[in-house]
Scaffold this motif. Structure first.
Motif, PDB file in Angstrom:
ATOM      1  N   TYR A 467       4.310  21.464 -28.621  1.00  0.00           N
ATOM      2  CA  TYR A 467       5.631  22.028 -28.349  1.00  0.00           C
ATOM      3  C   TYR A 467       6.454  22.103 -29.635  1.00  0.00           C
ATOM      4  N   GLU A 473      12.315  28.662 -35.816  1.00  0.00           N
ATOM      5  CA  GLU A 473      10.905  28.625 -36.188  1.00  0.00           C
ATOM      6  C   GLU A 473      10.625  27.341 -36.958  1.00  0.00           C
ATOM      7  N   SER A 491       1.104  29.366 -22.215  1.00  0.00           N
ATOM      8  CA  SER A 491       1.874  29.330 -23.457  1.00  0.00           C
ATOM      9  C   SER A 491       3.188  30.069 -23.258  1.00  0.00           C
ATOM     10  N   ALA A 493       7.231  31.108 -25.525  1.00  0.00           N
ATOM     11  CA  ALA A 493       8.105  30.996 -26.688  1.00  0.00           C
ATOM     12  C   ALA A 493       9.434  31.653 -26.377  1.00  0.00           C
ATOM     13  N   ASP A 494      10.499  30.986 -26.769  1.00  0.00           N
ATOM     14  CA  ASP A 494      11.845  31.566 -26.707  1.00  0.00           C
ATOM     15  C   ASP A 494      12.181  32.114 -25.315  1.00  0.00           C
ATOM     16  N   TYR A 497       7.031  33.301 -21.118  1.00  0.00           N
ATOM     17  CA  TYR A 497       5.852  32.472 -20.873  1.00  0.00           C
ATOM     18  C   TYR A 497       4.768  33.313 -20.213  1.00  0.00           C
ATOM     19  N   LEU A 510       5.516  28.102 -35.832  1.00  0.00           N
ATOM     20  CA  LEU A 510       5.669  28.138 -34.383  1.00  0.00           C
ATOM     21  C   LEU A 510       7.036  28.709 -34.044  1.00  0.00           C
ATOM     22  N   ALA A 511       7.063  29.639 -33.113  1.00  0.00           N
ATOM     23  CA  ALA A 511       8.305  30.297 -32.715  1.00  0.00           C
ATOM     24  C   ALA A 511       9.229  29.309 -32.010  1.00  0.00           C
ATOM     25  N   SER A 514       8.532  27.258 -28.472  1.00  0.00           N
ATOM     26  CA  SER A 514       7.166  27.644 -28.127  1.00  0.00           C
ATOM     27  C   SER A 514       6.393  26.454 -27.594  1.00  0.00           C
TER      28      SER A 514
END
Length: 520
Positions: A467, A473, A491, A493-494, A497, A510-511, A514
């Motif tokens: 995570y 980022e 998965s 991000a932001d 999903y 990693l965003a 995420s």
């Protein structure tokens, strides 16, 4: 070799490492105003104010996870001291949560506010929606008649009980409730009742028939002292006849309605030996699941025998602080409950106390962070819980003592699919289930404090989670954690999903918010 912060063996033989086993919740029923400031204070502590954590993490690596951390000391010391005192008395007793709790996903039902009528019958029409969402366990807030004497608000608090063996006519009658329970059982749900054992309402028949069953001062029955609950009367647990009647009342719902467990309100306000008596009596009828609301870890000894779970509030408070950029993700490892003594914590992002008196789920976690936080609650050890309205990101403090129906068309998002997917993963993967006594659990070290990475193993099933719990980022090197052979199950991000996804091993960035749930 993988660089491990800790290798946590959740088989817990003598001398095993010590964890906070699901710290108590932030507020008792109707005491939210008193405890809200306490909760908010926890949530506004920033990393600069917890400098001792850095040195303690060095000790964590050397000694296992003793968690000699200033943020844990209050809850842990209280729990350990009380546990030592009663350990000898409970040594002969063994209790285990029913097998069905392993993949249970709890849903706290605020019946009054769930539908326009607030009735058992109308709620039963929504069971399929909850089942489709992966919910398999229903925890009903108290369903009993509410006292009118000294009532707070127009409709009163659910937790001011006038009759333990009846239902609130606002909801329907006993046969309506029986029909609801039977339908829920037929559909595969388990059903829990919220039980209020510390106090009753002022027009409960016990008041006039058995005044000696209540705490008195100068010959007058009193409310629980120091709690600010004028609408209830404090029960006297020195009275054996009252204890017997209270246990008989709990058994009534198990014997007559086949109830599967209880969430016990303000459990620390009732002597532990009563809860142990109650557990023993209930288990003679059927194996029940017992969840305690525990104020700040004050009743850790309840987990020796009487209860299977308590609120993991320290985890909740830490997740809120992380979401608000007041703490880093590396602090989460300090509040991961172990499965010691056949117990496990309840992980949550919201509940009725928090929603009505502290903050809504959206005030705690914005839409970008919420999917990642749901994933954390579902993948860490413990049992996840969803409160009514959370599935639509309901950004409204639901009234506690008035009619305030949830507006199901006015959510900030639709998280039903996410909850369903996470629930299915818990069902399909034993490593993600609760109460695994021989589970291996590892939290992995990395140079970025915003990254949480851990692995759970049960038999041949192995789940790895990574995570980025921050709004920016993050650079990270995952080469000491991942091999590249992992299959990504889920998965995001932001705030977005999906099932599957790319293995993050080859990415150095990693965003924001995420997450990757993987198997290998």
């Amino acid at each position: 070799m993988k660089n491990k912060i800790a290798r946590m063996l959740v088989a817990y033989a003598a001398g095993a490492v010590v964890f906070v086993s699901g710290c108590g919740n932030s507020a008792g029923t109707d005491s939210q105003n008193q405890t809200a400031a306490d909760t908010n204070e926890q949530n506004t502590v920033n990393d600069g104010e917890t400098s001792d954590e850095a040195s303690n993490e060095g000790a964590l690596a050397d000694k296992g996870t003793e968690a000699e951390n200033t943020e844990q000391e209050d809850a842990q010391d209280s729990t350990e001291a009380t546990t030592d005192e009663v350990a000898e008395d409970s040594a002969e007793k063994i209790s285990e949560a029913p097998d069905w709790t392993k993949d249970a996903v709890l849903y706290e039902v605020n019946l009054r506010q769930y539908t326009e009528s607030g009735s058992f019958n109308e709620f039963s029409e929504h069971l399929q929606e909850l089942k489709d969402m992966g919910i398999n366990t229903l925890w009903f807030m108290p369903i009993h008649p509410i006292s009118e004497t000294n009532r707070s608000g127009v409709l009163g608090s659910y937790y001011s009980v006038s009759d333990y063996k009846d239902v609130n006519p606002e909801f329907g009658n006993l046969e309506d409730f029986r029909a609801l329970v039977n339908k829920a059982h037929d559909m595969g749900f388990h059903v829990m009742l919220d039980w209020v054992a510390n106090h009753t309402g002022w027009d409960n028949a016990w008041i006039t028939e058995h005044p000696d069953w209540y705490t008195q001062k100068n010959g007058e029955i009193i409310s629980p002292e120091g709690m600010g609950w004028p609408d209830v009367a404090d029960l006297n647990y020195d009275n054996e006849d009252m204890r017997k009647e209270m246990i008989d009342s709990m058994k009534y719902w198990v014997e007559e309605f086949d109830i599967d467990g209880f969430r016990c309100d303000y459990a620390s306000g009732v002597p532990v030996d009563f809860w142990e008596q109650a557990r023993e009596a209930l288990d003679e009828v059927k194996d029940v699941y017992m969840l305690e609301e525990d104020l700040g870890g004050a009743a850790g000894s309840n987990l020796n025998y009487a209860f299977d779970s308590n609120y993991n509030t320290k985890l909740y408070e830490t997740l809120v602080a992380v979401a608000k950029d007041q703490k880093k993700a590396d602090k989460i490892k300090l509040y991961i409950p172990g499965n010691d003594n056949n117990t496990f914590g309840m992980n949550y992002l919201d509940n009725h106390d928090v929603n009505s008196y502290d903050r809504t789920i959206n005030e705690a976690f914005d839409s970008a962070a919420l999917p990642a936080m749901y994933s954390v609650a579902f993948t860490l050890p413990g049992i996840p819980m969803v409160y009514s309205g959370d599935e639509i990101g309901y950004d409204h403090a639901i009234a506690f003592m008035e009619k305030d129906t949830i507006d199901w068309d006015n959510g900030t998002g639709d998280y039903r699919g996410l909850i369903a997917d996470l629930s299915a993963m818990r069902k399909d993967h034993e490593a993600l289930q609760a109460g695994n006594q021989d589970e291996e659990f590892e939290v992995y070290a990395n140079d970025n404090k915003n990254i949480l990475a851990f692995e759970r193993t049960q038999g041949d099933d192995k789940i790895v989670c990574v995570y980025n719990l921050s709004k920016k980022e993050q650079e990270v090197n995952l080469s000491e954690i991942l091999t590249g052979d992992e299959e990504v199950l889920y998965s995001g991000a932001d705030g977005i999903y999906q099932e599957n996804g790319e293995n993050p091993l080859d990415s150095s960035i990693l965003a924001p918010w995420s997450f990757f749930i993987m198997t290998r």
